[in-house]
Design a protein around this motif. Structure first.
Motif, short mmCIF file in Angstrom:
data_model
loop_
_atom_site.label_atom_id
_atom_site.label_comp_id
_atom_site.label_asym_id
_atom_site.label_seq_id
_atom_site.Cartn_x
_atom_site.Cartn_y
_atom_site.Cartn_z
N ILE A 55 0.89 -1.16 0.00
CA ILE A 55 0.00 0.00 0.00
C ILE A 55 0.92 1.21 0.00
O ILE A 55 1.77 1.35 0.89
CB ILE A 55 -0.91 0.02 1.24
CG1 ILE A 55 -1.78 -1.23 1.28
CG2 ILE A 55 -1.78 1.27 1.24
CD1 ILE A 55 -2.50 -1.42 2.60
N ILE A 56 0.77 2.04 -1.02
CA ILE A 56 1.66 3.19 -1.16
C ILE A 56 0.82 4.45 -1.34
O ILE A 56 -0.17 4.45 -2.08
CB ILE A 56 2.63 3.01 -2.35
CG1 ILE A 56 3.64 1.92 -2.00
CG2 ILE A 56 3.35 4.31 -2.69
CD1 ILE A 56 4.55 1.51 -3.13
N SER A 57 1.22 5.50 -0.64
CA SER A 57 0.57 6.79 -0.80
C SER A 57 1.63 7.87 -0.84
O SER A 57 2.52 7.90 0.01
CB SER A 57 -0.41 7.07 0.34
OG SER A 57 -1.01 8.33 0.15
N LEU A 58 1.55 8.72 -1.84
CA LEU A 58 2.51 9.82 -1.99
C LEU A 58 1.82 11.14 -1.71
O LEU A 58 0.71 11.38 -2.18
CB LEU A 58 3.08 9.86 -3.41
CG LEU A 58 3.89 8.65 -3.89
CD1 LEU A 58 4.36 8.87 -5.31
CD2 LEU A 58 5.07 8.37 -2.98
N ASP A 59 2.51 11.96 -0.93
CA ASP A 59 2.06 13.35 -0.75
C ASP A 59 3.14 14.20 -1.39
O ASP A 59 4.20 14.45 -0.80
CB ASP A 59 1.90 13.67 0.74
CG ASP A 59 1.19 15.01 0.95
OD1 ASP A 59 0.84 15.65 -0.06
OD2 ASP A 59 1.01 15.41 2.10
N GLY A 60 2.91 14.60 -2.65
CA GLY A 60 3.98 15.24 -3.43
C GLY A 60 5.00 14.18 -3.79
O GLY A 60 4.67 13.17 -4.40
N SER A 61 6.24 14.37 -3.36
CA SER A 61 7.30 13.40 -3.66
C SER A 61 7.58 12.49 -2.45
O SER A 61 8.40 11.59 -2.52
CB SER A 61 8.58 14.13 -4.06
OG SER A 61 8.99 14.95 -2.99
N LYS A 62 6.89 12.76 -1.36
CA LYS A 62 7.16 12.00 -0.12
C LYS A 62 6.19 10.83 0.02
O LYS A 62 4.97 11.00 -0.13
CB LYS A 62 7.00 12.96 1.07
CG LYS A 62 7.37 12.34 2.40
CD LYS A 62 7.02 13.29 3.53
CE LYS A 62 7.19 12.64 4.88
NZ LYS A 62 6.56 13.42 5.94
N ILE A 64 4.14 8.77 2.18
CA ILE A 64 3.62 8.82 3.55
C ILE A 64 3.10 7.45 3.99
O ILE A 64 2.95 7.18 5.17
CB ILE A 64 2.54 9.91 3.74
CG1 ILE A 64 1.45 9.82 2.67
CG2 ILE A 64 3.18 11.30 3.73
CD1 ILE A 64 0.31 10.80 2.87
N ILE A 65 2.85 6.58 3.00
CA ILE A 65 2.59 5.16 3.31
C ILE A 65 3.43 4.34 2.36
O ILE A 65 3.43 4.58 1.15
CB ILE A 65 1.11 4.76 3.12
CG1 ILE A 65 0.17 5.60 3.98
CG2 ILE A 65 0.91 3.27 3.44
CD1 ILE A 65 -1.31 5.30 3.74
N ASN A 66 4.17 3.38 2.90
CA ASN A 66 4.83 2.36 2.09
C ASN A 66 4.79 1.10 2.94
O ASN A 66 5.71 0.80 3.69
CB ASN A 66 6.27 2.77 1.76
CG ASN A 66 6.92 1.78 0.82
OD1 ASN A 66 6.31 0.79 0.42
ND2 ASN A 66 8.17 2.02 0.47
N SER A 67 3.68 0.40 2.83
CA SER A 67 3.40 -0.72 3.74
C SER A 67 3.27 -2.02 2.95
O SER A 67 2.44 -2.12 2.05
CB SER A 67 2.11 -0.43 4.50
OG SER A 67 1.81 -1.45 5.41
N THR A 68 4.12 -2.98 3.27
CA THR A 68 4.04 -4.30 2.63
C THR A 68 2.98 -5.12 3.34
O THR A 68 3.02 -5.28 4.57
CB THR A 68 5.40 -5.01 2.70
OG1 THR A 68 6.38 -4.18 2.08
CG2 THR A 68 5.36 -6.36 2.00
N ILE A 69 2.03 -5.65 2.57
CA ILE A 69 0.95 -6.44 3.18
C ILE A 69 1.46 -7.83 3.52
O ILE A 69 2.01 -8.53 2.66
CB ILE A 69 -0.26 -6.54 2.22
CG1 ILE A 69 -0.79 -5.14 1.89
CG2 ILE A 69 -1.37 -7.39 2.84
CD1 ILE A 69 -1.83 -5.12 0.79
N THR A 70 1.30 -8.23 4.76
CA THR A 70 1.68 -9.57 5.19
C THR A 70 0.43 -10.33 5.61
O THR A 70 -0.58 -9.72 5.96
CB THR A 70 2.67 -9.51 6.37
OG1 THR A 70 2.03 -8.86 7.47
CG2 THR A 70 3.94 -8.77 6.01
N PRO A 71 0.47 -11.68 5.59
CA PRO A 71 -0.72 -12.47 5.89
C PRO A 71 -1.30 -12.24 7.30
O PRO A 71 -2.47 -12.51 7.53
CB PRO A 71 -0.24 -13.92 5.74
CG PRO A 71 0.95 -13.83 4.85
CD PRO A 71 1.59 -12.52 5.15
N ASN A 72 -0.49 -11.75 8.23
CA ASN A 72 -1.00 -11.57 9.60
C ASN A 72 -1.52 -10.16 9.87
O ASN A 72 -1.90 -9.83 10.98
CB ASN A 72 0.09 -11.94 10.63
CG ASN A 72 1.35 -11.12 10.46
OD1 ASN A 72 1.51 -10.44 9.45
ND2 ASN A 72 2.25 -11.19 11.41
#
Length: 191
Positions: A55-62, A64-72
């Motif tokens: 799950i990735i979310s960019l605010d401009g070039s930053k 703010i979310i870079n979350s790898t989804i894991t089964p748990n």
């Protein structure tokens, strides 16, 4: 690194939505801190090189979310328009505020779908690892056992014989010696 990585992500997002992004306050672990000033695009990506969903979310070039989804991982709806999930790798909890209940439900549905895909991908990678690693483990085990056995037989047999003799002779003498002063003490106190 995270920001650069997500920017260099050339693949199309699998699913995108818009939401206000929050992160849990690292100090209190209770309050939400807004990480976007307004609604931003939040997208699910599939990273084919690592076989993971993010799950990735960019605010401009930053990022703010870079979350790898894991089964748990679990996505929890905490209100009609707000949901959250904990990311142990990032050591945080992400919160998303949606404009409608429908957007929240859709995001939660996709989270469940990609979490299941992540579980299947993980199982497949484990199977591959097991297939490649079992022969080497067996040979390593054999190598470890063969030099140990002669040493352990020689060492423990001699060692075992010696302490047994001393252990047998000592305890016979000790209980009577120990018992006498103990009974004397006991009688002394009772008087």
């Amino acid at each position: 690194i995270h920001g650069f990585y997500s920017l260099s992500f050339r693949e199309q997002p699998i699913f995108s939505t818009r939401a206000h992004v929050f992160q849990i306050d690292p100090n209190t672990k209770k309050n939400w801190v807004p990480t976007s000033k307004h609604a931003v695009t939040v997208s699910y990506f599939y990273d084919s090189t690592r076989n993971v969903y993010r799950i990735i979310s960019l605010d401009g070039s930053k990022a703010i979310i870079n979350s790898t989804i894991t089964p748990n991982m679990t996505f929890t709806k905490t209100s009609q328009k707000f949901g959250q999930w904990a990311d142990s790798r990032a050591n945080t909890v992400y919160g998303l505020g949606f404009s409608s209940e429908h957007h929240l439900s859709k995001f939660a549905e996709k989270f469940q779908e990609f979490k299941e895909a992540a579980r299947i991908a993980k199982e497949k990678s484990h199977e591959k690892m097991e297939l490649t690693s079992t022969p080497s483990q067996e040979s390593a085990g054999g190598d470890i056992q063969s030099p140990l056995t002669p040493e352990s037989i020689n060492g423990t047999d001699d060692e075992r014989a010696m302490p047994e003799v001393t252990q047998n002779s000592e305890p016979r003498a000790e209980p009577t010696q120990n018992a006498l002063p103990f009974t004397h003490r006991y009688r002394f106190h009772s008087h």
